[in-house]
Design a protein around this motif. Structure first.
Motif, PDB file in Angstrom:
ATOM      1  N   VAL A 179      -9.146   3.536  11.274  1.00 36.91           N
ATOM      2  CA  VAL A 179     -10.431   4.015  10.773  1.00 36.91           C
ATOM      3  C   VAL A 179     -11.334   2.837  10.434  1.00 36.91           C
ATOM      4  O   VAL A 179     -10.930   1.931   9.698  1.00 36.91           O
ATOM      5  CB  VAL A 179     -10.239   4.897   9.524  1.00 36.91           C
ATOM      6  CG1 VAL A 179     -11.573   5.371   8.984  1.00 36.91           C
ATOM      7  CG2 VAL A 179      -9.337   6.075   9.842  1.00 36.91           C
ATOM      8  N   VAL A 196     -11.325  15.669  13.871  1.00 35.97           N
ATOM      9  CA  VAL A 196     -11.604  14.437  13.122  1.00 35.97           C
ATOM     10  C   VAL A 196     -13.093  14.292  12.878  1.00 35.97           C
ATOM     11  O   VAL A 196     -13.525  13.975  11.760  1.00 35.97           O
ATOM     12  CB  VAL A 196     -11.037  13.199  13.856  1.00 35.97           C
ATOM     13  CG1 VAL A 196     -11.527  11.901  13.218  1.00 35.97           C
ATOM     14  CG2 VAL A 196      -9.513  13.241  13.863  1.00 35.97           C
ATOM     15  N   GLU A 197     -13.908  14.525  13.897  1.00 35.61           N
ATOM     16  CA  GLU A 197     -15.348  14.380  13.721  1.00 35.61           C
ATOM     17  C   GLU A 197     -15.899  15.401  12.732  1.00 35.61           C
ATOM     18  O   GLU A 197     -16.752  15.071  11.905  1.00 35.61           O
ATOM     19  CB  GLU A 197     -16.066  14.476  15.071  1.00 35.61           C
ATOM     20  CG  GLU A 197     -15.830  13.250  15.929  1.00 35.61           C
ATOM     21  CD  GLU A 197     -16.551  13.275  17.259  1.00 35.61           C
ATOM     22  OE1 GLU A 197     -16.596  12.199  17.896  1.00 35.61           O
ATOM     23  OE2 GLU A 197     -17.069  14.335  17.670  1.00 35.61           O
ATOM     24  N   THR A 243     -14.461  14.380   9.045  1.00 39.18           N
ATOM     25  CA  THR A 243     -14.782  13.081   8.465  1.00 39.18           C
ATOM     26  C   THR A 243     -16.205  12.609   8.741  1.00 39.18           C
ATOM     27  O   THR A 243     -16.695  11.732   8.039  1.00 39.18           O
ATOM     28  CB  THR A 243     -13.827  12.002   9.005  1.00 39.18           C
ATOM     29  OG1 THR A 243     -14.058  11.834  10.415  1.00 39.18           O
ATOM     30  CG2 THR A 243     -12.377  12.366   8.747  1.00 39.18           C
ATOM     31  N   LEU A 303     -16.865  10.833  11.204  1.00 38.60           N
ATOM     32  CA  LEU A 303     -16.693   9.619  11.997  1.00 38.60           C
ATOM     33  C   LEU A 303     -16.747   9.949  13.483  1.00 38.60           C
ATOM     34  O   LEU A 303     -16.297  11.018  13.897  1.00 38.60           O
ATOM     35  CB  LEU A 303     -15.349   8.954  11.694  1.00 38.60           C
ATOM     36  CG  LEU A 303     -15.126   8.460  10.274  1.00 38.60           C
ATOM     37  CD1 LEU A 303     -13.682   8.017  10.098  1.00 38.60           C
ATOM     38  CD2 LEU A 303     -16.072   7.318   9.956  1.00 38.60           C
TER      39      LEU A 303
END
Length: 86
Positions: free
Chosen positions: A19, A53-54, A57, A59
């Motif tokens: 990360v 994940v997107e 987070t 990110l």
């Protein structure tokens, strides 16, 4: 299959995530059923990880590497997971 070839109890499966401030990179090691379409499974896993994940987070996922480390054959009993605590 890996146990027969490498004489190990099991192959390591799991997820490793790197990360950064704005991006993430994910390495996934999986065991799949014999006979499945491996590119399709890898594509589905990759897309699912990117989406999750997107969304969780914020990110950007820069890369997702999917490695098939073992095959599971019908009738083969999965190796019991080693105990982490007693």
């Amino acid at each position: 299959l890996a146990r027969a070839v490498t004489r190990q109890e099991s192959r390591d499966t799991g997820i490793r995530v790197e990360v950064g401030e704005k991006e993430a990179a994910v390495d996934v090691r999986i065991t799949v059923d014999y006979g499945v379409n491996l590119p399709a499974v890898a594509h589905a896993v990759r897309n699912n990880i990117i989406l999750r994940v997107e969304s969780m987070t914020g990110l950007a996922v820069k890369e997702v590497n999917v490695s098939v480390v073992d095959l599971f054959f019908p009738g083969e009993e999965p190796a019991p997971a080693p105990k982490r605590v007693e």
